[in-house]
Design an enzyme around this catalytic site. Structure first.
Site, PDB file in Angstrom:
ATOM      1  N   ARG A 116       1.122  -1.394   0.171  1.00 31.75           N
ATOM      2  CA  ARG A 116      -0.156   0.168  -0.308  1.00 31.75           C
ATOM      3  C   ARG A 116       0.648   1.177   0.200  1.00 31.75           C
ATOM      4  O   ARG A 116       0.856   1.975  -0.490  1.00 31.75           O
ATOM      5  CB  ARG A 116      -0.428   0.144   1.341  1.00 31.75           C
ATOM      6  CG  ARG A 116      -2.289  -0.940   1.014  1.00 31.75           C
ATOM      7  CD  ARG A 116      -2.513  -1.911   2.499  1.00 31.75           C
ATOM      8  NE  ARG A 116      -3.481  -2.237   2.151  1.00 31.75           N
ATOM      9  CZ  ARG A 116      -3.907  -3.383   2.083  1.00 31.75           C
ATOM     10  NH1 ARG A 116      -2.754  -4.644   1.839  1.00 31.75           N
ATOM     11  NH2 ARG A 116      -4.651  -4.046   1.645  1.00 31.75           N
ATOM     12  N   ARG A 173       3.761 -19.876   2.824  1.00 32.62           N
ATOM     13  CA  ARG A 173       3.636 -20.142   3.893  1.00 32.62           C
ATOM     14  C   ARG A 173       3.432 -21.466   4.474  1.00 32.62           C
ATOM     15  O   ARG A 173       3.638 -21.904   5.519  1.00 32.62           O
ATOM     16  CB  ARG A 173       1.921 -19.360   4.691  1.00 32.62           C
ATOM     17  CG  ARG A 173       2.841 -17.778   4.362  1.00 32.62           C
ATOM     18  CD  ARG A 173       1.172 -16.924   5.227  1.00 32.62           C
ATOM     19  NE  ARG A 173       1.227 -15.421   4.397  1.00 32.62           N
ATOM     20  CZ  ARG A 173       1.693 -15.017   4.822  1.00 32.62           C
ATOM     21  NH1 ARG A 173       3.312 -14.922   5.415  1.00 32.62           N
ATOM     22  NH2 ARG A 173       1.612 -13.422   4.265  1.00 32.62           N
ATOM     23  N   LYS A 183      -5.909 -19.707  -0.921  1.00 30.78           N
ATOM     24  CA  LYS A 183      -4.741 -18.736  -0.940  1.00 30.78           C
ATOM     25  C   LYS A 183      -3.556 -19.385  -1.848  1.00 30.78           C
ATOM     26  O   LYS A 183      -4.261 -19.864  -3.120  1.00 30.78           O
ATOM     27  CB  LYS A 183      -4.154 -18.703   0.575  1.00 30.78           C
ATOM     28  CG  LYS A 183      -5.011 -18.303   1.458  1.00 30.78           C
ATOM     29  CD  LYS A 183      -5.035 -16.696   1.173  1.00 30.78           C
ATOM     30  CE  LYS A 183      -6.450 -16.522   2.644  1.00 30.78           C
ATOM     31  NZ  LYS A 183      -6.080 -14.759   1.971  1.00 30.78           N
ATOM     32  N   ASP A 204      -3.476 -15.232   7.348  1.00 28.42           N
ATOM     33  CA  ASP A 204      -2.282 -15.675   7.246  1.00 28.42           C
ATOM     34  C   ASP A 204      -2.193 -16.696   8.206  1.00 28.42           C
ATOM     35  O   ASP A 204      -0.242 -17.446   7.111  1.00 28.42           O
ATOM     36  CB  ASP A 204      -1.335 -14.907   6.528  1.00 28.42           C
ATOM     37  CG  ASP A 204      -2.062 -14.689   5.461  1.00 28.42           C
ATOM     38  OD1 ASP A 204      -2.814 -15.046   4.451  1.00 28.42           O
ATOM     39  OD2 ASP A 204      -1.958 -12.721   5.055  1.00 28.42           O
TER      40      ASP A 204
HETATM   41  C1  S3P Z   1      -3.737  -8.895   2.316  1.00 24.06           C
HETATM   42  C2  S3P Z   1      -5.067 -10.029   2.394  1.00 24.06           C
HETATM   43  C3  S3P Z   1      -5.073 -11.596   2.981  1.00 24.06           C
HETATM   44  C4  S3P Z   1      -4.120 -11.756   2.970  1.00 24.06           C
HETATM   45  C5  S3P Z   1      -3.024 -11.741   2.172  1.00 24.06           C
HETATM   46  C6  S3P Z   1      -3.194 -10.213   2.225  1.00 24.06           C
HETATM   47  C7  S3P Z   1      -3.896  -7.850   2.107  1.00 24.06           C
HETATM   48  O1  S3P Z   1      -6.110 -11.813   1.732  1.00 24.06           O
HETATM   49  O2  S3P Z   1      -4.280 -13.197   3.248  1.00 24.06           O
HETATM   50  O3  S3P Z   1      -1.857 -12.107   2.737  1.00 24.06           O
HETATM   51  O4  S3P Z   1      -2.849  -7.275   2.215  1.00 24.06           O
HETATM   52  O5  S3P Z   1      -5.111  -7.334   1.472  1.00 24.06           O
HETATM   53  P1  S3P Z   1      -7.562 -11.388   1.533  1.00 24.06           P
HETATM   54  O6  S3P Z   1      -8.117 -10.794   1.727  1.00 24.06           O
HETATM   55  O7  S3P Z   1      -8.223 -12.041   0.302  1.00 24.06           O
HETATM   56  O8  S3P Z   1      -8.525 -12.819   3.056  1.00 24.06           O
END
Ligand code: S3P
Length: 488
Positions: free
Chosen positions: A75, A447, A396, A369
Site C-alpha cells: 500500500r 507460508r 490462498k 495467514d
Molecule cells: C491481504 C489480505 C489477505 C491476506 C493476504 C494479504 C492484504 O487476503 O491473506 O496475504 O494485504 O490485503 P484476503 O483479503 O484475500 O483474505
C-alpha cells in the site's frame, strides 16, 4: 489517524507539471496479452526448485528483527505512486510480491527507487494519472498486488494485462471483477475468472456501495482504490472486519474516508473520490505474519528464549499471538509503542508446553495467514485442537487446508481435514517423527514452506520442503534468520 502520519514534502507546481506532461504521452497501442495454453505457467521465482531438509539443531535464542509488513509495503508503494510529490518509505519489505507491485506502478508511470540507505522513494503521478503500461504486468505469486492493482486500473482510462505464476493463475479473481465491473471496468479473464486477464478501466467510473460477500481485505481494498479516481462516494460494507491498513493509510495520505457501524454491526467505509493525495514519510512496522514462524518455532523448540523486535500488533492482524497464549504459550510484549500509525512491540517468546483448544472462528480474519503455522503448533500440543470457518484458506497461494493436511501427515502428525478446517491431535510435546528425506509438496506457497520448516525443527528426522524459492515472495531472509537464532 491522519494526524499520526508525518506529513511529507509539500506538493509543488513542478511535480504537477511533470505529471500533466507524462499524461499527454500515453502510448495509444496496447500489446496483445499473452494468453497461455496452460503448461508454461511456472514459478515466479527463477531457476530450478530448491529443496531443503530442516532439522533440529538447537534452541532459538538472541534478538532478531523480521522484515517490514507485506500489506503495508504494497500500500505504501501504491498510494505513494498516486500522491503528488515524493513519498519516502523506511523498512519496506523487499520481497518478490512487493517488488512486483513496484514494477507495475513503474510501468504505469511512477518513479520508484531504492536509496543507498535502504529507504525507498516513490514519486507519484497523482490520482487519475496512471499511464497505460507498454507490456503485461507480471504479478508473480502475489494475490495482493493483483487484486489491489486491478482496483487502481479499473477507474483509470487505460488497458492493462495481468499475468502471474502457476499458483496465482489458479486463484479466483471473480471476487474483484464483480464490483469493479459495476464501477464500469471491462474484463477479459482467462476462463473461470482467472489470470491472465485484460482490464480496461472505466472512462467515467461510477461510485458503488458494495457489501463484501467474503471477508477479504483485498476485495475491500480493490473497491476503495478504484473509488480513489471515481467521482462521488464509494462505500464498502464489511460485515466481518478484516485488516484495516487501507483505511488507515488512505486517511494518512489525506483522503476523506469515514468508518461508521450500521444497525447490524457491519463496518461502513465511505471514501470521497478524486482527492489529491499528499506524499508521506512512512515507517513500515515488522510483519506479524513473518514473526509468526519464529514465535511458533521458539515455543516448540526446547530451551528457546527469543526476542523478536518491532512486531506489528494491529488488532486486525495479531490474533495468532492471543490464540497461542490461550494454548499456554509464553509470549510477552515488551516496549509497546506506535510506528507509522500502527501498534508495535518487541515479543519475548520462551519455549512452552502447549495444550490444544477450539479456536473461535470469529478470530479467523485477524490471523487468516497464520493457520499453517498454528497447525504445526497444535501438532505438538497436549490434546486436540479444532479449527473451523477456514473456507478462505482453500483459495490462498495453495489450498492451505489440503496442503497442510498432506504435509503434516507425512511429517507424522495426527490431522483430520474437514470442509472448513482441521482437527489436530497433538503429540503431547513429543517431537514429530518428521518426513526425513521425503519431500513435502508446498505448491509454490511460501507460508507452507515456512510452516513446514518450523515443523522440521520440532521433529526427530527433520522435514524436507520440496522448494524453498517461494519463501522469497514474503520473507527473503527467513533461512538466514533461522540460522542466526541457532535453530538451523
Ligand atoms: C491481504 C489480505 C489477505 C491476506 C493476504 C494479504 C492484504 O487476503 O491473506 O496475504 O494485504 O490485503 P484476503 O483479503 O484475500 O483474505
Amino acid at each position: 489517524m491522519a494526524d499520526r502520519w508525518q506529513a511529507g514534502q509539500a506538493h509543488d507546481e513542478s511535480a504537477r507539471l511533470a505529471i500533466a506532461t507524462r499524461r499527454c504521452q500515453k502510448p495509444r497501442d496496447f500489446p496483445v496479452c499473452p494468453f497461455p495454453k496452460g503448461a508454461h505457467l511456472v514459478s515466479a521465482s527463477h531457476g530450478p526448485a530448491q529443496p531443503r531438509r530442516f532439522v533440529a539443531k538447537g534452541p532459538l535464542t538472541g534478538r532478531i528483527r523480521v522484515p517490514g509488513d507485506k500489506s503495508i509495503s504494497h500500500r505504501s508503494i501504491m498510494l505513494g505512486a498516486l500522491a503528488v510529490g515524493e513519498t519516502r518509505v523506511t523498512g519496506l519489505l523487499e520481497g518478490e510480491d512487493v517488488l512486483a507491485t513496484a514494477a507495475a506502478m513503474r510501468a504505469m508511470g511512477a518513479t520508484i527507487e531504492r536509496q543507498v540507505d535502504g529507504d525507498w522513494l516513490v514519486a507519484g503521478v497523482g490520482v487519475g494519472g496512471l499511464m497505460q503500461p507498454a507490456g503485461a504486468l507480471d504479478m508473480g505469486n502475489s494475490g495482493t498486488s493483483t487484486r489491489l492493482l486491478l482496483g487502481l486500473v479499473a477507474s483509470h482510462s487505460i488497458t492493462a494485462c495481468f499475468t502471474g505464476d502457476a499458483s496465482l493463475s489458479k486463484r479466483p479473481m471473480g471476487r474483484v471483477i464483480a464490483p469493479l465491473s459495476a464501477m464500469g471496468a471491462a474484463f477479459t479473464p482467462y476462463p473461470g475468472g482467472r489470470l491472465p486477464l485484460i482490464v480496461t478501466g472505466a472512462h467515467v467510473p461510477v461510485p458503488i456501495t458494495y457489501r463484501l460477500p467474503v471477508p477479504s481485505a483485498q476485495v475491500k481494498s480493490a473497491v476503495l482504490l478504484a473509488g480513489l479516481n471515481t467521482p462521488g462516494v464509494t462505500t464498502v460494507i464489511e460485515p466481518v472486519p478484516t485488516r484495516d491498513h487501507s483505511e488507515r493509510m488512505l486517511r494518512g495520505f489525506g483522503a476523506d474516508l469515514t468508518v461508521t457501524t450500521d444497525a447490524d454491526g457491519a463496518r461502513v467505509i465511505s471514501l470521497v473520490g478524486q482527492p489529491e493525495l499528499r506524499p508521506q514519510m512512512i515507517t513500515v512496522p515488522g510483519d506479524p505474519s513473518s514473526a509468526a514462524f519464529f514465535v511458533v518455532a521458539a515455543l516448540l523448540v526446547p530451551g528457546s528464549d527469543l526476542i523478536i523486535e518491532n512486531v506489528g500488533l494491529n488488532t486486525t492482524r495479531a490474533a495468532l499471538f492471543d490464540v497461542l497464549r490461550l494454548m499456554g504459550g509464553h509470549i510477552e510484549p515488551l516496549n509497546p509503542r506506535e510506528v507509522g500509525g500502527e501498534q508495535v512491540a518487541d515479543l519475548h517468546v520462551r519455549a512452552s508446553t502447549l495444550h490444544g483448544i477450539t479456536v473461535d472462528p470469529a478470530v479467523v480474519p485477524a490471523m487468516v495467514d497464520e493457520f499453517p503455522v498454528l497447525f504445526v503448533a497444535a501438532a505438538l500440543a497436549n490434546g486436540r485442537t479444532v479449527t473451523s470457518g477456514l473456507e478462505e484458506l482453500r483459495v490462498k497461494e495453495s489450498d492451505r487446508i489440503a496442503t497442510m493436511h498432506t504435509a503434516l501427515t507425512l511429517a507424522g502428525a495426527k490431522v483430520e481435514e474437514t470442509p472448513d478446517g482441521m482437527i489436530i491431535e497433538g503429540s503431547g510435546g513429543r517431537a514429530l517423527p518428521g518426513s526425513g528425506e521425503t519431500a513435502i509438496a508446498t505448491h509454490l506457497d511460501h507460508r507452507i514452506a515456512m510452516a513446514m520448516a518450523v515443523a522440521g525443527l520440532a521433529s526427530d528426522r527433520g522435514v524436507t520442503v520440496d522448494d524453498t524459492r517461494p519463501i522469497a515472495t514474503s520473507f527473503p531472509m527467513f533461512e538466514h534468520l533461522l540460522e542466526t537464532t541457532g535453530a538451523a
